[in-house]
Design a protein around this motif. Structure first.
Motif, PDB file in Angstrom:
ATOM      1  N   LEU A  55       3.383  11.759  -0.485  1.00 12.22           N
ATOM      2  CA  LEU A  55       3.533  10.963   0.824  1.00 12.22           C
ATOM      3  C   LEU A  55       4.910  11.461   1.396  1.00 12.22           C
ATOM      4  O   LEU A  55       5.138  12.045   2.494  1.00 12.22           O
ATOM      5  CB  LEU A  55       3.842   9.628   0.843  1.00 12.22           C
ATOM      6  CG  LEU A  55       2.422   8.806   0.529  1.00 12.22           C
ATOM      7  CD1 LEU A  55       2.790   7.569   0.338  1.00 12.22           C
ATOM      8  CD2 LEU A  55       1.314   9.141   1.784  1.00 12.22           C
ATOM      9  N   GLY A 143       8.468   6.488   2.525  1.00 12.73           N
ATOM     10  CA  GLY A 143       7.033   6.544   2.368  1.00 12.73           C
ATOM     11  C   GLY A 143       6.734   5.758   1.133  1.00 12.73           C
ATOM     12  O   GLY A 143       7.351   6.069   0.126  1.00 12.73           O
ATOM     13  N   SER A 164       4.525   8.174   5.893  1.00 15.58           N
ATOM     14  CA  SER A 164       5.790   8.629   5.400  1.00 15.58           C
ATOM     15  C   SER A 164       6.733   9.360   6.647  1.00 15.58           C
ATOM     16  O   SER A 164       6.094   9.784   7.596  1.00 15.58           O
ATOM     17  CB  SER A 164       5.649   9.760   4.403  1.00 15.58           C
ATOM     18  OG  SER A 164       5.024  10.639   4.442  1.00 15.58           O
ATOM     19  N   ALA A 267       9.074   3.376   7.408  1.00 19.15           N
ATOM     20  CA  ALA A 267       8.567   4.486   8.187  1.00 19.15           C
ATOM     21  C   ALA A 267       8.446   4.248   9.696  1.00 19.15           C
ATOM     22  O   ALA A 267       8.251   5.287  10.485  1.00 19.15           O
ATOM     23  CB  ALA A 267       7.412   5.500   7.716  1.00 19.15           C
TER      24      ALA A 267
END
Length: 308
Positions: A55, A143, A164, A267
């Motif tokens: 990620l 992430g 992410s 995120a």
């Protein structure tokens, strides 16, 4: 003055309807309907077969500016909701830095504000860069995997999705300059998200409203001066209620990602920023506010005001 140099995000194409998660989240049919119809949560981002490292690399690799400036990156911060996300001795952050050619940077994790840690990481990065050479940069990444029950659902409130972000931070810059930051921590909410969700929900609005007002005042502005609000993607009804109480137009809160991604941990702020840029919602000189709340061992309410 801390500024955003570049932002990149990764959202997996795989989306799971909320109904298909009822089993793993132990949701009743009524609770599923509540999430979809009341909170407006319909699909959840999931990246099956990926790791936290995957990620982080997925977002960082989309920062087109990074290869040319990697030698200037002095700090790398991983903003995380949960203190522990992989078993010892795995270290996704260290591995990511090695693969991206950032071995020279000081790398560490920030976790203290749960889902509001993304804003804390920006503040920490700015403070560190204030004492670094003028051309220094910091890389803030976020992430996590929805790897346990607690990392998949906030009872009666939201569902976590996977994705992410990666953001280059500089001490000063011509755009996306940080004007003010406010954070309020409530230690009295220790573990009450699961043991007394009612009390947390009752006080949530007041605490977040107070933090937003504080950030706006510290920026020397009035709420009417804020052209756009980028929220954490918990649910839509919470923002509708908050806007009614503070008198802020709900159509100036970017909520379009909530039904498509659910709450992507730390995120969210960067995902919404990318959407705002892509849609031309931010013009030079516009003031916008990013808000977030985190709950775990206590609760944190945070807000940042930027000038685009």
């Amino acid at each position: 003055m801390t500024a955003l140099e570049a932002v990149a995000t990764y959202l997996p194409e795989h989306r799971v309807p909320i109904e298909e998660l009822a089993g793993e989240l132990d949701l009743t049919e009524m609770q599923v309907r509540l999430f979809r119809r009341f909170h407006r949560l319909s699909d959840v981002c999931r990246a099956p077969g990926t790791t936290p490292l995957d990620l982080l690399l997925a977002a960082a690799s989309k920062l087109d500016e990074l290869p040319a400036v990697r030698h200037r990156v002095r700090y790398v911060l991983w903003a995380r909701t949960f203190p522990v996300v992989v078993p010892y001795p795995l270290n996704p952050l260290d591995t990511m830095c090695r693969l991206l050619g950032l071995d020279h940077a000081v790398a560490f994790t920030v976790t203290h504000h749960a889902c509001a840690t993304g804003l804390l990481a920006i503040d920490v990065a700015g403070r560190l860069l204030a004492g670094a050479p003028p051309d220094s940069l910091a890389l803030v990444v976020a992430g996590e995997k929805a790897f346990t029950y607690d990392a998949r659902v906030v009872p009666e409130t939201s569902v976590f999705g996977e994705g992410s972000s990666a953001c280059l931070i500089r001490h000063d810059g011509p755009r996306d300059r940080l004007l003010a930051y406010a954070a309020s921590q409530r230690g009295d909410f220790d573990d009450e998200v699961t043991t007394d969700i009612g009390r947390f929900q009752d006080d949530y609005q007041e605490s977040l409203m107070a933090t937003i007002r504080t950030a706006v005042e510290r920026a020397g502005l009035a709420l009417d001066d804020i052209g756009l609000m980028l929220p954490h993607n918990v649910n839509i009804v919470a923002w509708q209620r908050l806007c009614r109480r503070i008198g802020y137009p709900i159509d100036r809160v970017l909520l379009d990602n909530v039904p498509l991604t659910a709450h992507v941990f730390c995120a969210d702020a960067f995902v919404n920023y990318q959407t705002a840029r892509a849609r031309g919602l931010l013009r030079p000189g516009d003031r916008y506010l990013v808000a977030a709340a985190g709950a775990g061992r206590g609760a944190t309410f945070s807000a940042m005001v930027f000038e685009h």
